[in-house]
Motif scaffolding. Structure first.
Motif, PDB file in Angstrom:
ATOM      1  N   ALA A 280       0.778  -1.240  -0.128  1.00 41.16           N
ATOM      2  CA  ALA A 280       0.016   0.004   0.063  1.00 41.16           C
ATOM      3  C   ALA A 280       0.870   1.389  -0.169  1.00 41.16           C
ATOM      4  O   ALA A 280       0.401   2.458  -0.324  1.00 41.16           O
ATOM      5  N   ASN A 281       2.117   1.125   0.283  1.00 38.69           N
ATOM      6  CA  ASN A 281       3.079   2.296   0.517  1.00 38.69           C
ATOM      7  C   ASN A 281       2.230   3.389   1.348  1.00 38.69           C
ATOM      8  O   ASN A 281       1.982   4.585   1.098  1.00 38.69           O
ATOM      9  N   ALA A 282       1.632   2.996   2.432  1.00 39.60           N
ATOM     10  CA  ALA A 282       1.023   3.669   3.568  1.00 39.60           C
ATOM     11  C   ALA A 282       1.887   3.614   4.678  1.00 39.60           C
ATOM     12  O   ALA A 282       2.397   2.437   5.059  1.00 39.60           O
ATOM     13  N   ALA A 283       1.829   4.638   5.819  1.00 41.20           N
ATOM     14  CA  ALA A 283       2.586   4.681   6.894  1.00 41.20           C
ATOM     15  C   ALA A 283       4.077   4.292   6.685  1.00 41.20           C
ATOM     16  O   ALA A 283       4.844   3.413   7.332  1.00 41.20           O
ATOM     17  N   THR A 284       4.651   5.027   5.632  1.00 43.02           N
ATOM     18  CA  THR A 284       6.103   4.625   5.213  1.00 43.02           C
ATOM     19  C   THR A 284       6.782   6.040   5.247  1.00 43.02           C
ATOM     20  O   THR A 284       8.085   6.066   4.925  1.00 43.02           O
ATOM     21  N   GLY A 285       6.129   7.093   5.704  1.00 40.22           N
ATOM     22  CA  GLY A 285       6.981   8.331   5.838  1.00 40.22           C
ATOM     23  C   GLY A 285       7.566   9.142   4.593  1.00 40.22           C
ATOM     24  O   GLY A 285       7.221   8.921   3.552  1.00 40.22           O
ATOM     25  N   ALA A 286       9.007   9.464   4.967  1.00 39.92           N
ATOM     26  CA  ALA A 286       9.734  10.177   3.820  1.00 39.92           C
ATOM     27  C   ALA A 286      10.242   9.374   2.620  1.00 39.92           C
ATOM     28  O   ALA A 286      10.058   9.703   1.473  1.00 39.92           O
ATOM     29  N   GLU A 287      10.273   8.050   3.076  1.00 39.99           N
ATOM     30  CA  GLU A 287      10.453   6.853   2.178  1.00 39.99           C
ATOM     31  C   GLU A 287       9.536   6.882   1.095  1.00 39.99           C
ATOM     32  O   GLU A 287       9.535   6.486   0.041  1.00 39.99           O
ATOM     33  N   GLY A 288       8.375   6.684   1.756  1.00 36.50           N
ATOM     34  CA  GLY A 288       7.271   6.374   0.777  1.00 36.50           C
ATOM     35  C   GLY A 288       6.876   7.566  -0.168  1.00 36.50           C
ATOM     36  O   GLY A 288       6.514   7.282  -1.314  1.00 36.50           O
TER      37      GLY A 288
ATOM     38  N   VAL B  56      -0.863  -4.357   1.614  1.00 36.82           N
ATOM     39  CA  VAL B  56      -0.626  -4.250   2.876  1.00 36.82           C
ATOM     40  C   VAL B  56       0.055  -2.966   3.407  1.00 36.82           C
ATOM     41  O   VAL B  56       0.990  -2.425   2.784  1.00 36.82           O
ATOM     42  N   ILE B  57      -0.358  -2.498   4.513  1.00 35.78           N
ATOM     43  CA  ILE B  57      -0.068  -0.928   5.116  1.00 35.78           C
ATOM     44  C   ILE B  57       1.385  -1.316   5.858  1.00 35.78           C
ATOM     45  O   ILE B  57       1.517  -2.291   6.709  1.00 35.78           O
ATOM     46  N   GLY B  58       2.333  -0.311   5.644  1.00 36.38           N
ATOM     47  CA  GLY B  58       3.751  -0.503   6.490  1.00 36.38           C
ATOM     48  C   GLY B  58       4.866  -1.014   5.945  1.00 36.38           C
ATOM     49  O   GLY B  58       6.004  -0.791   6.372  1.00 36.38           O
ATOM     50  N   TYR B  59       4.697  -1.326   4.432  1.00 36.49           N
ATOM     51  CA  TYR B  59       5.898  -1.775   3.838  1.00 36.49           C
ATOM     52  C   TYR B  59       6.460  -0.988   2.808  1.00 36.49           C
ATOM     53  O   TYR B  59       5.501  -0.300   2.079  1.00 36.49           O
ATOM     54  N   GLU B  60       7.896  -0.752   2.741  1.00 36.91           N
ATOM     55  CA  GLU B  60       8.304   0.251   1.802  1.00 36.91           C
ATOM     56  C   GLU B  60       8.237  -0.592   0.268  1.00 36.91           C
ATOM     57  O   GLU B  60       8.311  -1.797   0.126  1.00 36.91           O
ATOM     58  N   ILE B  61       8.007   0.404  -0.643  1.00 37.35           N
ATOM     59  CA  ILE B  61       7.910   0.024  -2.178  1.00 37.35           C
ATOM     60  C   ILE B  61       9.469  -0.543  -2.631  1.00 37.35           C
ATOM     61  O   ILE B  61      10.334   0.321  -2.659  1.00 37.35           O
TER      62      ILE B  61
END
Length: 414
Positions: free
Chosen positions: A86-94, A123-128
């Motif tokens: 989802a790239n959600a809750a990933t901050g600046a990295e997202g 899934v939320i919380g994982y970086e792309i």
């Protein structure tokens, strides 16, 4: 209006593709072609664009990126979507991942990165993983096509827990020209009014300004996507985007004239159909559950009442059990916050096998339980609530609540 076959490639000047880039895990006996996890839509010409987005305070990085493009750039040529993360809750990295993704697409097609719209679901919380984006964009560029089949493949590539892909397309005549509106969407769980867990991409060859396009989209969303509820959860990634490339050659729609009304009515149909498709494909669902409230004092009150019933876990479980328990519907109406006379309410159930009244003037009726069970055993069931307080009405869509919903969401990450 003519309903036609197709989706995002139905309108002139749009190509689409789906490919497997490795975001989803392959299971036994699955081939990469069966589990595509990246999709792309590209227009031959720059498009005027419009969008609506999640009301969740926690907004995924691609939502923030798309909001900036829609509100500030107002023009786009490409959409790229990944399914699985989802790239959600990933901050600046997202946000950096969005920028990098846009650069990869922009370099591939010789366009500006702000002409690239981005979607992510999963899934939320994982970086792309950018190597997968790079790989996927290359594959997608090779596969781009304007065929109906290419649009269908793209619509399947954006699915997560969806059991079926979702496409709609229509044709209308505007200014003597044939105008097409088509699209694809995904949505099955984490769906609740005020947008839902959905990604929806609508394309049209209409010549319409970005201002009128946004006005049309904003006018239909409250009665369509905002009236869907599967499980009471509003997602971080909800996005609806409309791209208009003007290839139909109609006189530009730049005011709320008759041409605008024709376009808006067609867009309303497309979004209504998507709403029904998502609700009927709710996670673990066996039935589309529609709630129509009639005789309310105002449209706003009718909407609140309909949403209250369609969102009730007890009512949803009742639909799954094919049990015509009118008390649960009366209860859901009663705690909605809308003031009404409970001794005026009439309730009905209806499906393709017939219609039955289950309450009159707020009193539960003795009914033919076998016939009621038959009505509630269909794949699409409607509850009609006549408040007898006014002339307003509204419809909401949801689904039944089954054991499988818990199974699907109990181990979603694994």
């Amino acid at each position: 209006m003519e309903i036609i076959k197709g989706g995002v490639t139905a309108a002139s000047g749009f190509k689409a593709a789906g490919a497997y880039a490795g975001f989803k895990k392959l299971k036994d006996n699955q081939f990469k072609e069966e589990i595509n996890d990246m999709a792309m839509v590209v227009s031959d010409k720059p498009c005027n664009i419009a969008g609506t987005f999640t009301t969740n305070v926690v907004k995924a990085a691609p939502v923030q990126w798309d909001m900036d493009v829609v509100y500030n750039n107002k023009v786009a040529k490409a959409v790229v979507v990944n399914s699985g993360i989802a790239n959600a809750a990933t901050g600046a990295e997202g946000m950096k991942a969005c920028d990098d993704t846009a650069k990869i697409v922009a370099d591939a097609f010789g366009i500006d990165k702000k002409e690239v719209l981005i979607g992510s679901t999963g899934v939320i919380g994982y970086e792309i993983p950018m190597e997968k984006i790079d790989k996927g964009v290359g594959l997608l560029k090779e596969k781009l096509s304007d065929t109906i089949e290419a649009g269908t493949i793209a619509s399947k590539a954006i699915m997560t827990t969806d059991t079926v892909n979702k496409e709609v397309a229509v044709k209308v005549i505007i200014d003597g020209k044939e105008v097409t509106i088509g699209g694809m969407c995904k949505g099955s769980g984490m769906i609740h009014p005020n947008m839902c867990t959905m990604l929806c991409y609508i394309t049209t060859d209409a010549n319409i300004t970005s201002e009128m396009l946004q006005k049309a989209l904003s006018s239909v969303v409250p009665d369509t996507f905002n009236m869907v509820s599967v499980d009471g959860d509003t997602s971080t990634n909800d996005t609806v985007l409309v791209l208009a490339n003007g290839e139909a050659g109609n006189k530009a729609i730049d005011s709320e004239n008759d041409d605008y009304k024709t376009f808006a009515e067609a867009l309303l149909y497309v979004c209504t159909e998507f709403s029904k498709k998502m609700a009927g494909d709710g996670e673990g669902a066996t039935a589309l559950f529609e709630v129509t409230v009639k005789g309310a004092k105002s449209k706003d009150e009718a909407k609140v009442l309909a949403k209250s019933v369609v969102s009730s876990s007890l009512v949803k479980a009742m639909i799954y059990g094919h049990d015509a328990n009118s008390g649960r519907i009366l209860c859901a109406l009663g705690y909605s916050g809308v003031k009404f006379d409970p001794e005026k309410v009439d309730l009905f159930f209806e499906s393709k096998v017939g219609k039955i009244q289950i309450a009159k003037d707020g009193k539960v009726l003795s009914i033919d339980e076998d016939f009621a069970t038959k009505i509630l055993s269909e794949e699409a069931v409607t509850a009609i609530c006549d408040m007898k307080m006014g002339e307003a009405e509204a419809t909401a869509w949801g689904c039944d609540l089954t054991y499988d919903y818990v199974k699907i969401n109990g181990d979603y990450r694994s």
